[in-house]
Design an enzyme around this catalytic site. Structure first.
Site, PDB file in Angstrom:
ATOM      1  CE1 TYR A  31      -2.153 -10.824   7.564  1.00 14.26           C
ATOM      2  CE2 TYR A  31      -0.493 -11.012   5.851  1.00 14.26           C
ATOM      3  CZ  TYR A  31      -0.856 -10.670   7.136  1.00 14.26           C
ATOM      4  OH  TYR A  31       0.096 -10.177   7.991  1.00 14.26           O
ATOM      5  NE  ARG A  50       0.662 -18.628   9.125  1.00 14.98           N
ATOM      6  CZ  ARG A  50       1.837 -18.013   9.017  1.00 14.98           C
ATOM      7  NH1 ARG A  50       2.686 -18.041  10.053  1.00 14.98           N
ATOM      8  NH2 ARG A  50       2.197 -17.401   7.918  1.00 14.98           N
ATOM      9  NE  ARG A 100     -20.422  -1.298   9.442  1.00 15.18           N
ATOM     10  CZ  ARG A 100     -20.486  -1.203  10.765  1.00 15.18           C
ATOM     11  NH1 ARG A 100     -21.648  -1.031  11.364  1.00 15.18           N
ATOM     12  NH2 ARG A 100     -19.376  -1.265  11.489  1.00 15.18           N
ATOM     13  CG  HIS A 102     -20.963  -5.432  14.600  1.00 10.75           C
ATOM     14  ND1 HIS A 102     -21.650  -4.303  14.218  1.00 10.75           N
ATOM     15  CD2 HIS A 102     -19.791  -5.000  15.119  1.00 10.75           C
ATOM     16  CE1 HIS A 102     -20.922  -3.238  14.480  1.00 10.75           C
ATOM     17  NE2 HIS A 102     -19.776  -3.635  15.023  1.00 10.75           N
ATOM     18  CE  LYS A 146       0.639 -14.033   7.520  1.00  7.44           C
ATOM     19  NZ  LYS A 146       1.371 -12.971   8.178  1.00  7.44           N
ATOM     20  CD  GLU A 178       3.685 -12.008  16.623  1.00  7.76           C
ATOM     21  OE1 GLU A 178       4.140 -12.814  15.796  1.00  7.76           O
ATOM     22  OE2 GLU A 178       2.463 -11.868  16.840  1.00  7.76           O
ATOM     23  CG  LEU A 202       1.489 -15.689  12.706  1.00  2.96           C
ATOM     24  CD1 LEU A 202      -0.030 -15.627  12.551  1.00  2.96           C
ATOM     25  CD2 LEU A 202       2.146 -15.046  11.496  1.00  2.96           C
TER      26      LEU A 202
HETATM   27  N1  PDD Z   1       4.406 -11.495   8.237  1.00  2.00           N
HETATM   28  N2  PDD Z   1       4.567 -12.408  13.207  1.00  2.00           N
HETATM   29  C1  PDD Z   1       3.752 -11.601  12.531  1.00  2.00           C
HETATM   30  C2  PDD Z   1       2.880 -10.642  13.284  1.00  2.00           C
HETATM   31  C3  PDD Z   1       3.711 -11.663  11.101  1.00  2.00           C
HETATM   32  O1  PDD Z   1       2.889 -10.867  10.412  1.00  2.00           O
HETATM   33  C4  PDD Z   1       4.574 -12.558  10.439  1.00  2.00           C
HETATM   34  C5  PDD Z   1       4.555 -12.674   8.936  1.00  2.00           C
HETATM   35  C6  PDD Z   1       5.425 -13.369  11.204  1.00  2.00           C
HETATM   36  C7  PDD Z   1       6.342 -14.385  10.563  1.00  2.00           C
HETATM   37  O2  PDD Z   1       5.602 -15.455  10.040  1.00  2.00           O
HETATM   38  P1  PDD Z   1       6.108 -16.294   8.781  1.00  2.00           P
HETATM   39  O3  PDD Z   1       7.420 -16.830   9.144  1.00  2.00           O
HETATM   40  O4  PDD Z   1       5.084 -17.350   8.652  1.00  2.00           O
HETATM   41  O5  PDD Z   1       6.174 -15.360   7.625  1.00  2.00           O
HETATM   42  C8  PDD Z   1       5.380 -13.282  12.592  1.00  2.00           C
HETATM   43  C9  PDD Z   1       4.147 -11.540   6.840  1.00  2.00           C
HETATM   44  C10 PDD Z   1       5.266 -12.055   6.033  1.00  2.00           C
HETATM   45  C11 PDD Z   1       3.738 -10.151   6.369  1.00  2.00           C
HETATM   46  O6  PDD Z   1       2.954  -9.535   7.069  1.00  2.00           O
HETATM   47  O7  PDD Z   1       4.201  -9.690   5.349  1.00  2.00           O
END
Ligand code: PDD
Length: 277
Positions: A31, A50, A100, A102, A146, A178, A202
């Protein structure tokens, strides 16, 4: 609300997703969340890059990334959000496959979903600063993708909400990675420190934008390992994300950061960042 599902714009209540969708059964998908500020999508190309990276890493064949910009613009227009601050959400799963199993067939057609929604800037958090917690990072070792597999994030965030915390940041064996939904930066003697990019975090678009901004403003930056036991040395901490922009941290794991109010470098960067959109 008008959304985009597979090949068409439809009302959200007309969307039907198969229970055999691999996103539903395996969290097999990715996403993106992108900010819309009246009249443009912020850092759209970086977000789409990304997204492409995630598709490649997961081996999902989706060839329509180039059409996403026009779809998002049309969604803003159809939902009368042109003058609002909003977010766009995009999700691509590997698609529906039965029975289903994997392993996946390469013939599976990806499921694509996008919507936009008003989301005002959180001025309260940005002006007053926030309290955050620290937990151990129990995620897998490909946090650079992501993916929609977000259970560790969900559980940590729920604990944060229960404790009245804005966010949790994670560490792996004492090394900060993070936040649940944010990247994190630390400041000491006017130098901005942030964890270096690897498979455990990320590559945040806001993080990248902030580092670029620092360089353009002559603020020194350092991407390196940051250890739990050095947290007390920093005068300022801030979170970075699409939705939180630059949000100062005033308390971490019960300890006051700096003077307990947003620090001067964080506030300066926050102001400069807002000029970018
Ligand atoms: N979150 N780290 C993680 C685990 C994230 O899910 C996000 C973003 C970030 C920051 O990334 P960016 O600057 O590209 O938004 C770092 C999004 C916004 C969310 O889950 O809503």
């Amino acid at each position: 609300m008008q959304v985009f599902f597979n090949n068409e714009f439809v009302e959200d209540d007309k969307v039907h997703i198969s229970p055999f969708d691999r996103g539903f059964q395996f969290a097999d998908g990715i996403y993106e969340v992108i900010r819309y500020y009246p009249r443009n999508f912020f850092e759209l190309d970086a977000h789409l890059k990304r997204l492409k990276y995630g598709l490649t890493e997961l081996g999902i064949t989706f060839s329509n990334v180039e059409s996403i910009e026009a779809i998002l613009a049309e969604l803003i227009s159809r939902n009368n959000l042109s003058d609002k601050t909003a977010i766009a959400y995009i999700q691509i799963t590997r698609g529906t496959q039965r029975p289903r199993k994997h392993s996946y067939n390469n013939e599976v057609v990806p499921t694509f979903f996008a919507y936009v929604e008003e989301l005002p800037i959180n001025y309260d958090a940005m002006n007053n600063g926030v309290k955050i917690g620290i937990e151990q990072d129990i995620r897998w070792h490909r946090c650079d993708i992501k993916t929609i597999a977000l259970l560790p994030n969900v559980l940590s965030k729920q604990r944060a909400v229960q404790k009245n915390l804005f966010e949790i940041i994670w560490h792996r064996d004492g090394v900060i990675t993070e936040g649940v939904q944010t990247n994190v930066a630390f400041i000491k003697d006017d130098v901005v420190y942030t964890p270096l990019l690897n498979n455990l975090i990320l590559p945040g678009i806001t993080r990248q934008t902030v580092l670029r901004l620092c360089r353009s403003l002559g603020i020194q930056t350092s991407e390196r390992e940051i250890h739990l036991d050095e947290l007390k040395n920093f005068n300022e901490i801030f979170l970075m994300s699409t939705t939180a922009e630059i949000t100062p941290v005033v308390e971490i794991h019960g300890a006051i950061v700096g003077k307990g109010v947003p620090g001067k470098v964080s506030k300066y960067l926050q102001k400069q960042f807002q000029k970018l959109h």
